[in-house]
Design a protein around this motif. Structure first.
Motif, PDB file in Angstrom:
ATOM      1  N   LEU A 117       0.868  -1.173   0.000  1.00 14.28           N
ATOM      2  CA  LEU A 117       0.000   0.000   0.000  1.00 14.28           C
ATOM      3  C   LEU A 117       0.902   1.219   0.000  1.00 14.28           C
ATOM      4  O   LEU A 117       1.773   1.351   0.863  1.00 14.28           O
ATOM      5  CB  LEU A 117      -0.890  -0.028   1.246  1.00 14.28           C
ATOM      6  CG  LEU A 117      -2.121   0.866   1.296  1.00 14.28           C
ATOM      7  CD1 LEU A 117      -3.032   0.630   0.105  1.00 14.28           C
ATOM      8  CD2 LEU A 117      -2.889   0.624   2.587  1.00 14.28           C
ATOM      9  N   ILE A 155       3.257  -1.018   4.083  1.00 13.79           N
ATOM     10  CA  ILE A 155       2.670   0.302   3.858  1.00 13.79           C
ATOM     11  C   ILE A 155       3.746   1.381   3.815  1.00 13.79           C
ATOM     12  O   ILE A 155       4.509   1.565   4.763  1.00 13.79           O
ATOM     13  CB  ILE A 155       1.589   0.602   4.927  1.00 13.79           C
ATOM     14  CG1 ILE A 155       0.918   1.930   4.670  1.00 13.79           C
ATOM     15  CG2 ILE A 155       2.135   0.497   6.330  1.00 13.79           C
ATOM     16  CD1 ILE A 155      -0.377   2.118   5.454  1.00 13.79           C
ATOM     17  N   ILE A 212      -2.040   6.752   6.461  1.00  8.86           N
ATOM     18  CA  ILE A 212      -1.965   5.640   7.414  1.00  8.86           C
ATOM     19  C   ILE A 212      -3.167   5.681   8.349  1.00  8.86           C
ATOM     20  O   ILE A 212      -3.836   4.660   8.580  1.00  8.86           O
ATOM     21  CB  ILE A 212      -0.652   5.702   8.215  1.00  8.86           C
ATOM     22  CG1 ILE A 212       0.549   5.435   7.300  1.00  8.86           C
ATOM     23  CG2 ILE A 212      -0.674   4.689   9.361  1.00  8.86           C
ATOM     24  CD1 ILE A 212       1.888   5.710   7.941  1.00  8.86           C
ATOM     25  N   PHE A 214       0.285  -4.951   9.814  1.00  9.77           N
ATOM     26  CA  PHE A 214       0.960  -3.897   9.073  1.00  9.77           C
ATOM     27  C   PHE A 214       2.467  -3.929   9.327  1.00  9.77           C
ATOM     28  O   PHE A 214       2.926  -4.161  10.446  1.00  9.77           O
ATOM     29  CB  PHE A 214       0.408  -2.524   9.472  1.00  9.77           C
ATOM     30  CG  PHE A 214      -1.038  -2.328   9.096  1.00  9.77           C
ATOM     31  CD1 PHE A 214      -1.392  -1.995   7.799  1.00  9.77           C
ATOM     32  CD2 PHE A 214      -2.053  -2.491  10.032  1.00  9.77           C
ATOM     33  CE1 PHE A 214      -2.722  -1.823   7.443  1.00  9.77           C
ATOM     34  CE2 PHE A 214      -3.384  -2.315   9.695  1.00  9.77           C
ATOM     35  CZ  PHE A 214      -3.714  -1.987   8.395  1.00  9.77           C
ATOM     36  N   GLY A 269       5.121  -1.118   8.602  1.00  7.62           N
ATOM     37  CA  GLY A 269       5.169   0.279   8.187  1.00  7.62           C
ATOM     38  C   GLY A 269       6.584   0.785   7.967  1.00  7.62           C
ATOM     39  O   GLY A 269       7.527   0.371   8.647  1.00  7.62           O
TER      40      GLY A 269
END
Length: 894
Positions: A224, A283, A290, A308, A310
């Motif tokens: 993402l 992500i 976010i 996730f 990140g």
């Protein structure tokens, strides 16, 4: 106005950007240049050498508005870090002595196009303006203040902003050092040759994230990314590295638009759920995106589903997860290795409205931080907020935590200072200030000094640059953990410095679970299952069981076990098939053995009785010689049961071949000889009174042994052609379930060879039956024709029943047992019939009615024939009477 640009790198123009720059700069008038000194959106710090600064003091504004709300951490903290670093450098007598660093700090408003417009301030001094045609109202030439010359720029924060600004700054040979831009694109030294950064590029970060994902055992994840250089290039680097590393597949690659429409994030969550097995989501997105992704996941009631991972834009920040902690639980984030700078904390927490007037945005920060309102000219107060007193203090009256990139801002400023210091030592030896060689500072030369710096930064870690201007990759790995205690939050669970060091025991997932959740397309196949790969997705497969007699040859293929083996229960290899035989304790053996034992006992009793009463009339009348032969055959028929059930061996197999047909051929040869003798006697008597040939006992024995020898000859020929041996039949008992597969130890006798072995006996039996039928009219007081006939009729019925049972069970899983039992029982029954009808009545008379076992009047052959003829005649008359042709005879008794 004519612009003469002193470009430091001739021939390396970026045409489109230059064109845009001309359009923007055409809007600048001498008055614009003059007013730049009092620019409301910049901070000016006087100094001998001026550094530029680019910071996202405000967020991106809504449509039509360049700037939005103030950003306390990413904006004010970072900008104040530059001011703090300048204060530290200017107060250091050993670094740039007698030289003061100044600054021109601009707000990018988190928008690349706005930052480009603002950054034109840095190149004003490099643009020579022809003002010959410009006159004041009194005719005098205008007095235009000379703008400060910016020798280097600290910034920017977002990669998209840094890329836009770097394309302009390189045209004017102004070095740039970023404290937060990590896009891999900026590592291209041909396009961004004046760009350096004190943070590692996302290619290092992407490598670290790939290592994290693989360390957790995941092989199927989605990505993402926020639209823009940072997000897109970060995801591209992750995908590229994962493809090179192998073993990791991307389920979906989703991009978040710059201006997302209402419901956009709900659609993103829905798309992610299309591949729900890919729970891991990589992500690369800004804070706002976010937060909205987490909100959408919570709205869809998917709290705890997504795992996730990140990037540093998430890092250890609280703002993206505020009020969404339950959705973010277990998130693994990455952040360039950093430390909290105590000196900055002391500096920043003492800032107030009175002592920090140089920061033109500090009053706005003050209002936002303390949730109060200052009275400012031209701005109406918000009645809903209390009035600021000015006595508030950071950290005491508001929450404070040092922003993660403060360390890197300080390191970037120091890197520029150390480069200028080294340059000053080389170009101005012994000079206490700026010498002519450094006025102006040559940007390309300064860049070479920047790339050569190597010092311990504010956190004690080394600050250096490679040939592309990138800092070495050093990351801390965090996990956001919730617990019942007060220490909930981000916890360091590992580090990455060219390789991963992850403390798995420190990880904690939803509900305090220590087991790493799965994010895989397909779970590992069970034992004995092969993988059938999904085309185009190397991490996805279907598991297929190696069925039947197959075992798992390798991860992707099954192979069939050798014929004498079967797969192990887990189907990972083959094992020998158990070998069985007919056991004596089996029900299939008990019944035939029981019948055989009874038959042997009965036969033995008959033989003993005949031997004991060998010279009695009944024994002599039955034909002692052939009777003993026939009883021997019956005994052998019973005996074959034990050979058929015994464990096969070469000797046993040889005896089976020999005795299987021998007993029956002996019995039926003797009976055939008997019936043939009777038939010939009475047929001959119809023609003459001369007895037929070969009716003596010796002749009968010779005929019988000749018939038996045919069977023996056939068996010995069989011995010569195919010597007897044992074999293990793995095909007979090979059901679909290999657990029930067995090898059967048996003699090398097929069904056809077994029937062939009995076929001669069958011929004798049928022939004997034919003679028995022909001799049925002979009076039983004179011979054994009728008992033999009944024996043969019953025997034929038994063997007619045997054939369908024997061949009808050829497909049964217990074929051998059924056929063996059927064969032995049939033979025992046929022997029992012969024994019971031919000899048991005689033994009964001999033992229980000895008075009947006496010599009767001998009759000549002629008398026997006449009696037989009369008997035949009477039978014919009886037959005529039944047909209605009765004649009345006169009564001769009178």
């Amino acid at each position: 106005i004519t612009f003469n640009i002193n470009v430091g790198a001739p021939g390396q123009h970026v045409g489109s950007l230059v064109h845009v720059m001309w359009i923007v700069m055409m809007g600048f008038t001498p008055e614009t240049w003059a007013s730049s000194e009092t620019q409301p959106h910049s901070i000016k710090i006087e100094g001998d050498i001026t550094l530029g600064g680019l910071f996202p003091v405000h967020s991106r504004g809504p449509a039509g508005v360049p700037c939005g709300e103030i950003k306390k951490e990413k904006g004010i903290h970072r900008m104040e870090a530059m001011l703090y670093a300048l204060d530290q450098i200017n107060s250091d007598p050993d670094l740039l002595p007698n030289i003061t660093l100044g600054a021109r700090i601009l707000d990018t408003c988190s928008r690349d196009t706005y930052a480009l417009e603002q950054s034109l301030t840095f190149v004003q001094a490099l643009i020579q303006k022809d003002n010959s045609d410009v006159r004041c109202s009194n005719g005098e030439p205008p007095i235009i203040p000379k703008p400060e010359r910016v020798v280097g720029v600290i910034g920017a924060s977002a990669s998209s902003v840094s890329i836009m600004v770097a394309n302009v700054l390189r045209l004017f040979a102004i070095p740039q050092i970023s404290y937060a831009s990590t896009a891999p694109e900026l590592s291209d030294n041909n396009r961004y040759d004046f760009f350096s950064r004190v943070v590692p590029p996302d290619s290092f970060q992407a490598q670290a994230m790939v290592d994290i994902v693989k360390a957790m055992g995941w092989n199927y994840v989605s990505t993402l990314a926020s639209e823009g250089n940072y997000g897109e290039s970060g995801v591209d680097a992750f995908i590229q590295i994962s493809r090179e590393a192998g073993g990791l597949c991307i389920a979906q690659t989703i991009k978040i638009p710059r201006e997302p429409r209402p419901g956009e994030f709900d659609k993103i969550i829905k798309r992610l759920m299309e591949t729900s097995n890919a729970r891991g989501v990589i992500i690369f997105a800004n804070e706002d995106d976010i937060k909205r992704v987490l909100e959408a996941a919570k709205k869809a009631n998917l709290t705890g589903h997504f795992l996730f991972v990140g990037s540093d834009s998430w890092g250890a920040k609280n703002s993206p997860i505020l009020n969404l902690e339950d959705v973010a639980e277990g998130a693994v984030t990455i952040l360039p290795k950093r430390a909290s700078i105590d000196g900055f904390d002391q500096y920043f927490t003492t800032r107030s409205l009175e002592n920090n007037r140089r920061n033109i945005w500090f009053a706005e920060f003050w209002e936002d931080d303390f949730k109060c309102k200052l009275t400012r000219p031209g701005i109406r107060g918000n009645s809903g907020l209390r009035k600021c007193t000015g006595e508030e203090r950071i950290s005491r009256d508001s929450a404070y935590e040092q922003e993660g990139k403060v360390q890197f801002v300080i390191d970037a400023v120091y890197a520029m200072a150390y480069a200028l210091h080294s340059m000053h030592i080389d170009l101005c030896p012994g000079s206490m200030g700026i010498c002519d060689k450094m006025d102006p500072v040559d940007g390309r030369m300064l860049l070479s000094y920047i790339r050569a710096v190597n010092f311990n930064g504010s956190a004690g870690t080394g600050v250096m640059f490679n040939e592309n201007g990138d800092a070495p990759g050093r990351y801390d790995i965090f996990q956001y953990q919730l617990s019942n205690t007060t220490n909930s939050g981000y916890k360091i669970i590992g580090q990455w410095t060219n390789h991963l060091r992850l403390n798995a025991e420190d990880m904690q997932w939803s509900g305090g679970d220590k087991l790493v959740p799965d994010s895989v397309c397909s779970f590992p196949c069970e034992s004995g299952e092969r993988k059938r790969m999904v085309k185009g997705v190397p991490c996805c497969w279907h598991c297929e069981l190696c069925d039947g007699y197959q075992y798992l040859l390798d991860e992707f293929n099954c192979d069939t076990c050798p014929f004498d083996m079967r797969p192990t229960p887990n189907r990972t290899s083959c094992r020998p098939t158990p070998i069985i035989k007919l056991e004596w304790s089996s029900p299939w053996a008990i019944i035939p053995v029981f019948l055989a034992v009874l038959g042997i006992l009965a036969t033995s009793g008959v033989i003993i009785t005949f031997i004991r009463f060998n010279d009695t009339p009944i024994v002599r009348a039955s034909g002692r010689e052939l009777s003993y032969v026939l009883l021997t055959g019956i005994f052998l028929i019973y005996l074959i049961t034990f050979l058929m059930i015994a464990e096969p061996s070469t000797v046993v197999c040889a005896f089976r071949r020999l005795f299987l047909g021998l007993g029956m051929s002996i019995s039926y040869s003797a009976m055939l000889t008997k019936t043939n003798r009777i038939y010939r006697i009475f047929e001959q008597g119809k023609k003459s009174v001369t007895p037929p040939k070969f009716i003596s006992p010796s002749s009968q024995l010779i005929i019988t042994f000749i018939l038996i020898s045919v069977q023996l000859l056939g068996v010995f020929i069989w011995f010569g052609v195919v010597p007897p041996h044992t074999t293990v039949d793995f095909d007979e008992l090979r059901p679909p379930n290999p657990e029930y597969a067995r090898g059967i130890l048996k003699c090398d006798m097929s069904d056809l060879s077994l029937i062939g072995c009995l076929s001669y006996s069958m011929v004798l039996m049928v022939t004997c039956t034919v003679y028995a039928i022909k001799s049925r009219g002979v009076p039983e007081t004179f011979n054994e024709a009728k008992p033999i006939g009944f024996t043969m009729y019953t025997t034929c019925i038994i063997w007619l029943a045997f054939v369908p049972i024997f061949f009808g069970t050829s497909q049964s899983t217990e074929k051998m047992f059924i056929q063996t039992t059927t064969l032995t029982v049939s033979m025992s029954l046929s022997a029992t019939v012969s024994l019971g009808m031919l000899y048991i009545p005689k033994v009964y008379v001999i033992i229980f009615h000895p008075e009947q076992n006496v010599q009767k009047r001998k009759r000549s052959f002629k008398a026997v024939v006449q009696a037989a003829t009369v008997s035949t005649h009477l039978s014919q008359k009886s037959s005529d009477k039944q047909n209605g042709e009765t004649k009345v005879e006169p009564d001769r008794s009178k």
